[in-house]
Design an enzyme around this catalytic site. Sequence first.
Site, PDB file in Angstrom:
ATOM      1  N   LEU A  77       0.843  -1.197   0.000  1.00  0.00           N
ATOM      2  CA  LEU A  77       0.000   0.000   0.000  1.00  0.00           C
ATOM      3  C   LEU A  77       0.879   1.248   0.000  1.00  0.00           C
ATOM      4  CD1 LEU A  77      -2.669  -1.083   2.644  1.00  0.00           C
ATOM      5  CD2 LEU A  77      -2.628  -1.478   0.174  1.00  0.00           C
ATOM      6  N   ARG A  93       0.483  13.831   7.467  1.00  0.00           N
ATOM      7  CA  ARG A  93       1.168  14.136   8.735  1.00  0.00           C
ATOM      8  C   ARG A  93       2.659  14.371   8.554  1.00  0.00           C
ATOM      9  NH1 ARG A  93      -1.596   8.953  11.550  1.00  0.00           N
ATOM     10  NH2 ARG A  93      -1.737   8.370   9.336  1.00  0.00           N
ATOM     11  N   GLY A 133      -9.163   4.931   1.621  1.00  0.00           N
ATOM     12  CA  GLY A 133      -8.846   4.048   2.737  1.00  0.00           C
ATOM     13  C   GLY A 133      -8.082   2.808   2.300  1.00  0.00           C
ATOM     14  N   ASP A 145       4.777   2.260   4.371  1.00  0.00           N
ATOM     15  CA  ASP A 145       5.388   3.161   5.354  1.00  0.00           C
ATOM     16  C   ASP A 145       5.924   2.411   6.577  1.00  0.00           C
ATOM     17  OD1 ASP A 145       2.990   2.513   6.590  1.00  0.00           O
ATOM     18  OD2 ASP A 145       2.406   4.583   7.022  1.00  0.00           O
ATOM     19  N   ARG A 151      35.467  16.369  -6.379  1.00  0.00           N
ATOM     20  CA  ARG A 151      34.174  16.543  -7.048  1.00  0.00           C
ATOM     21  C   ARG A 151      33.957  15.474  -8.122  1.00  0.00           C
ATOM     22  NH1 ARG A 151      34.294  22.561  -8.708  1.00  0.00           N
ATOM     23  NH2 ARG A 151      32.375  21.914  -9.772  1.00  0.00           N
ATOM     24  N   TYR A 167      43.634  24.020  -7.062  1.00  0.00           N
ATOM     25  CA  TYR A 167      42.410  23.642  -7.776  1.00  0.00           C
ATOM     26  C   TYR A 167      42.812  22.963  -9.072  1.00  0.00           C
ATOM     27  CZ  TYR A 167      38.387  23.735 -10.780  1.00  0.00           C
ATOM     28  OH  TYR A 167      37.394  23.351 -11.637  1.00  0.00           O
ATOM     29  N   ASN A 195      54.260  16.414  -9.553  1.00  0.00           N
ATOM     30  CA  ASN A 195      54.208  17.167  -8.300  1.00  0.00           C
ATOM     31  C   ASN A 195      53.622  18.541  -8.580  1.00  0.00           C
ATOM     32  OD1 ASN A 195      54.722  18.575  -5.920  1.00  0.00           O
ATOM     33  ND2 ASN A 195      56.424  17.207  -5.446  1.00  0.00           N
ATOM     34  N   TYR A 206      38.274  27.763 -17.087  1.00  0.00           N
ATOM     35  CA  TYR A 206      36.967  28.319 -17.451  1.00  0.00           C
ATOM     36  C   TYR A 206      37.126  29.769 -17.875  1.00  0.00           C
ATOM     37  CZ  TYR A 206      31.953  29.265 -16.611  1.00  0.00           C
ATOM     38  OH  TYR A 206      30.625  29.594 -16.727  1.00  0.00           O
ATOM     39  N   ARG A 265      56.969  34.598 -15.820  1.00  0.00           N
ATOM     40  CA  ARG A 265      56.659  35.576 -14.778  1.00  0.00           C
ATOM     41  C   ARG A 265      57.541  36.783 -15.047  1.00  0.00           C
ATOM     42  NH1 ARG A 265      59.752  31.630 -10.664  1.00  0.00           N
ATOM     43  NH2 ARG A 265      61.838  32.499 -10.901  1.00  0.00           N
TER      44      ARG A 265
END
Length: 457
Positions: free
Chosen positions: A9, A16, A78, A103, A333, A366, A377, A387, A440
């Site tokens: 059922l 409730r 019912g 249930d 992730r 990241y 390494n 991105y 750099r």
Amino acid sequence: MPNRYAVILAAGQGTRMKSKLYKVLHPVCGKPMVEHVVDQVEKLNVQEMVTIIGHGAEMVQGQLGGRSHYALQEQQLGTAHAVMQAAGMLEGKEGVTIVVCGDTPLIKAETMESLFKHHEELKAKATILTARIDDPAGYGRIIRNEKGLVEKIVEHKDASEDERKVNEINTGTYCFDNAALFEALKNVSNDNVQGEYYLPDVIEILKKQGEIVTAFQTNTIEETLGVNDRVALSEAERIMRTRLNEAHMRNGVTIIDPSNTYIGTDVEIGQDTVLYPGTILTGKTIIGAECHIGPNTEIDTCEIGDETVIRQSAAFKSSIGSHVNIGPFAHIRPESNIDDDVKIGNFVEIKKAVFGKGSKASHLSYIGDAEVGSDVNIGCGSITVNYDGKNKFLTKIEDGVFIGCNSNLVAPVTIGKGAYVAAGSTITKDVPGEALSIARAKQVNKENYVAKLNLKK
Ligand code: UD1
Ligand code: CA
């Protein structure tokens, strides 16, 4: 053995629960309640299983798929009315039908098997699974006559003060002679406080016809919990959690604090793995032997090898090899594939990246949309710039590469095998294998320049 059928059922809204989610879909240890019930019913070898659906019909059917037949109860009038919806599939068939509520997620196959046996041995037309509990409020009560034989079930809302004192309850699971059940259902009325067609009324109907009606009382009362609100839901969760944790401990897993360790129903864990407090393992997570997981670690749907350590970290939908060391405070992730002997240290985020054997990102990195070879390494603070605000690009770091601290690898870009990237570089072009790349600004030192600026007071 007579033919066996099952009716589950699951059409009610579950008012409730005060929830948008239909009651039987509320998860207990990560699995919807109704699915727990189906898991157990499947073990009983029934010829046909019919799930009565109504509220959230599509979602319930979507969840259970081909494991059950379905009958739609358009209006929830019912539990008797619910069972009646299975008439098209079951009416008139010879055999025994077990009816279970969607249930009651803690019910076990062994208990239902005992119920079947009791029913068959006594050649009864109906057998109710009952339990004696300390607080029977809300449940239907088993009313017995002076000889101790079952007369009827009275719902809490319809019960007199004396009847409410009875602490033997209807668990909502029953066995019926299938043909007798569908005959008796035709005589159920809705003349009661709730104006519903109650399945338990079948008991009184059969009894009055002189049929054998019995009760099978179970001692494992925690199995009989019917979840009608969130308080009962948390109770079911607690009991199911204890069950699962105990099963893992019996299989050789050490759980330091079982009251603070949460393992989903589909999780597998190898021997001598230790789970520290605050560990949450969900989905189809498979953990090997001799791992140390936690404290405070969340892992969903990951496959993890042996002797891996994951501390205070989160990992989702990824695979992680053996002898890997992750955390504290790392984030793996989805779609990451981390090979053996890798180290992912503190404050490192890995997303959709392959990380080859023996490679390391020990601090503050990241690495997203990347293919990292073996024995690489990655220095502290280095990141893949994957991105551009619109599209994602791939960074390839081949075997044996050394990325100096605080480097930016602007994708798409490839760092060739054995290359060396100087600390602080922003790499925008491919680096050939074995090359040293420095990207750099050159450092300029201006001697005695501070005095010239005349800034000092
Ligand atoms: C029911 C029993 C009660 C028993 C208790 C055990 C009835 C009238 N009462 O009460 O004797 O002690 O279970 O937990 O049966 N459902 C439908 N269609 C409907 C109504 C209900 O499919 O029209 C389903 C619900 O989704 C639920 C199950 O039947 O899974 C039980 O219904 P619920 O309203 O929870 O019954 P209880 O009041 O708990
Ligand atoms: Ca209920």
